[in-house]
Design a protein around this motif. Sequence first.
Motif, mmCIF file in Angstrom:
data_model
loop_
_atom_site.group_PDB
_atom_site.id
_atom_site.type_symbol
_atom_site.label_atom_id
_atom_site.label_comp_id
_atom_site.label_asym_id
_atom_site.label_seq_id
_atom_site.Cartn_x
_atom_site.Cartn_y
_atom_site.Cartn_z
ATOM 1 N N VAL A 22 38.713 42.549 43.897
ATOM 2 C CA VAL A 22 38.943 41.719 42.719
ATOM 3 C C VAL A 22 38.846 42.606 41.478
ATOM 4 N N LYS A 23 39.901 42.613 40.679
ATOM 5 C CA LYS A 23 39.914 43.397 39.442
ATOM 6 C C LYS A 23 39.940 42.523 38.209
ATOM 7 N N SER A 24 40.338 41.254 38.372
ATOM 8 C CA SER A 24 40.429 40.340 37.238
ATOM 9 C C SER A 24 39.919 38.960 37.642
ATOM 10 N N THR A 25 39.412 38.238 36.644
ATOM 11 C CA THR A 25 39.060 36.833 36.861
ATOM 12 C C THR A 25 39.583 36.028 35.678
ATOM 13 N N ILE A 26 39.904 34.795 35.942
ATOM 14 C CA ILE A 26 40.238 33.844 34.885
ATOM 15 C C ILE A 26 39.365 32.617 35.131
ATOM 16 N N LYS A 27 38.681 32.158 34.072
ATOM 17 C CA LYS A 27 37.664 31.117 34.225
ATOM 18 C C LYS A 27 37.735 30.117 33.077
ATOM 19 N N ILE A 28 37.128 28.950 33.326
ATOM 20 C CA ILE A 28 36.925 27.944 32.283
ATOM 21 C C ILE A 28 35.452 27.568 32.287
ATOM 22 N N HIS A 84 28.885 46.814 40.677
ATOM 23 C CA HIS A 84 29.870 46.174 41.550
ATOM 24 C C HIS A 84 30.744 45.223 40.735
ATOM 25 N N ALA A 85 31.188 45.640 39.570
ATOM 26 C CA ALA A 85 31.981 44.770 38.693
ATOM 27 C C ALA A 85 33.186 44.229 39.457
ATOM 28 N N PRO A 86 33.529 42.995 39.271
ATOM 29 C CA PRO A 86 32.945 41.951 38.426
ATOM 30 C C PRO A 86 31.985 41.009 39.152
ATOM 31 N N THR A 87 31.159 41.536 40.063
ATOM 32 C CA THR A 87 30.222 40.714 40.825
ATOM 33 C C THR A 87 28.790 41.182 40.592
ATOM 34 N N TYR A 126 33.581 34.923 45.405
ATOM 35 C CA TYR A 126 33.590 34.686 46.837
ATOM 36 C C TYR A 126 34.879 35.200 47.469
ATOM 37 N N ASN A 127 34.873 35.350 48.801
ATOM 38 C CA ASN A 127 36.052 35.857 49.516
ATOM 39 C C ASN A 127 37.295 35.020 49.248
ATOM 40 N N SER A 128 37.113 33.734 49.017
ATOM 41 C CA SER A 128 38.247 32.854 48.736
ATOM 42 C C SER A 128 38.848 33.119 47.359
ATOM 43 N N GLY A 129 38.112 33.871 46.515
ATOM 44 C CA GLY A 129 38.553 34.108 45.146
ATOM 45 C C GLY A 129 37.818 33.232 44.142
ATOM 46 N N PHE A 130 37.164 32.173 44.624
ATOM 47 C CA PHE A 130 36.412 31.294 43.723
ATOM 48 C C PHE A 130 35.351 32.111 42.989
ATOM 49 N N THR A 131 35.243 31.895 41.695
ATOM 50 C CA THR A 131 34.321 32.640 40.845
ATOM 51 C C THR A 131 33.385 31.671 40.140
ATOM 52 N N ARG A 166 23.918 30.987 23.154
ATOM 53 C CA ARG A 166 25.195 30.901 23.870
ATOM 54 C C ARG A 166 24.859 30.812 25.350
ATOM 55 N N THR A 167 25.264 29.734 25.965
ATOM 56 C CA THR A 167 24.993 29.528 27.373
ATOM 57 C C THR A 167 26.183 28.845 28.028
ATOM 58 N N GLY A 168 26.313 29.015 29.312
ATOM 59 C CA GLY A 168 27.422 28.351 29.968
ATOM 60 C C GLY A 168 27.483 28.591 31.458
ATOM 61 N N VAL A 169 28.362 27.826 32.053
ATOM 62 C CA VAL A 169 28.721 27.954 33.454
ATOM 63 C C VAL A 169 30.237 28.034 33.470
ATOM 64 N N ALA A 170 30.764 29.134 33.964
ATOM 65 C CA ALA A 170 32.218 29.275 34.031
ATOM 66 C C ALA A 170 32.643 29.316 35.492
ATOM 67 N N ILE A 171 33.707 28.610 35.792
ATOM 68 C CA ILE A 171 34.268 28.624 37.142
ATOM 69 C C ILE A 171 35.724 29.055 37.055
ATOM 70 N N GLY A 172 36.190 29.705 38.097
ATOM 71 C CA GLY A 172 37.571 30.144 38.065
ATOM 72 C C GLY A 172 37.980 30.837 39.339
ATOM 73 N N PHE A 173 38.860 31.822 39.174
ATOM 74 C CA PHE A 173 39.454 32.498 40.310
ATOM 75 C C PHE A 173 39.546 33.994 40.041
#
Length: 175
Positions: A22-28, A84-87, A126-131, A166-173
């Motif tokens: 994984v080299k990139s993630t996109i999240k909300i 181990h970016a981005p993990t 995760y292996n599925s790509g879920f972030t 600044r706090t948050g929970v971001a989910i993405g792929f």
Amino acid sequence: MKKLLLCAVTALIFFNAKAQEVKSTIKINPLSALLSTGSVFYERKVNEGMSVQLGVAYTGVKLDDTKFNGLAITPEVRFYIKKHAPTGMYAAPFLKYQNYTISDHTDKGSYTSFGGGALMGHQWVYNSGFTLDLFFGPSYNNGKYKATIGTDEPDIKGGIEGFGIRTGVAIGFGF
């Protein structure tokens, strides 16, 4: 026999296949919706221990009698503790630019601010790509208000001006 051999070869390929790095993630940030805000983040791995992220948010939040409409841009650099970016766990300084139209019952104007802060967080890919990305840290913003209707400055608070969290929970792929 051919079917058995084909199944065995397929199983070997499947179990020995290495997941794509994984080299990139996109999240909300789904929690930002509680404040009538939509935010999107794009993160890109720079090397094993570092990534850069750009966040863009649009808000239409109302705090007490004051309404904020506008855009915020948040660039940050993430330093991953175990390289181990981005993990994994990270520390991240960030900047923040905000440009809002602010109005209350009698006054209206524009507000522009610049600030920054620091975060600690942990991101799982995760292996599925879920972030899943959890983060928390202090911030400070300072800005200027320019009236277009009325002369009084509306009450600017809630982490938009001054010290905040600044706090948050971001989910993405991740891809």
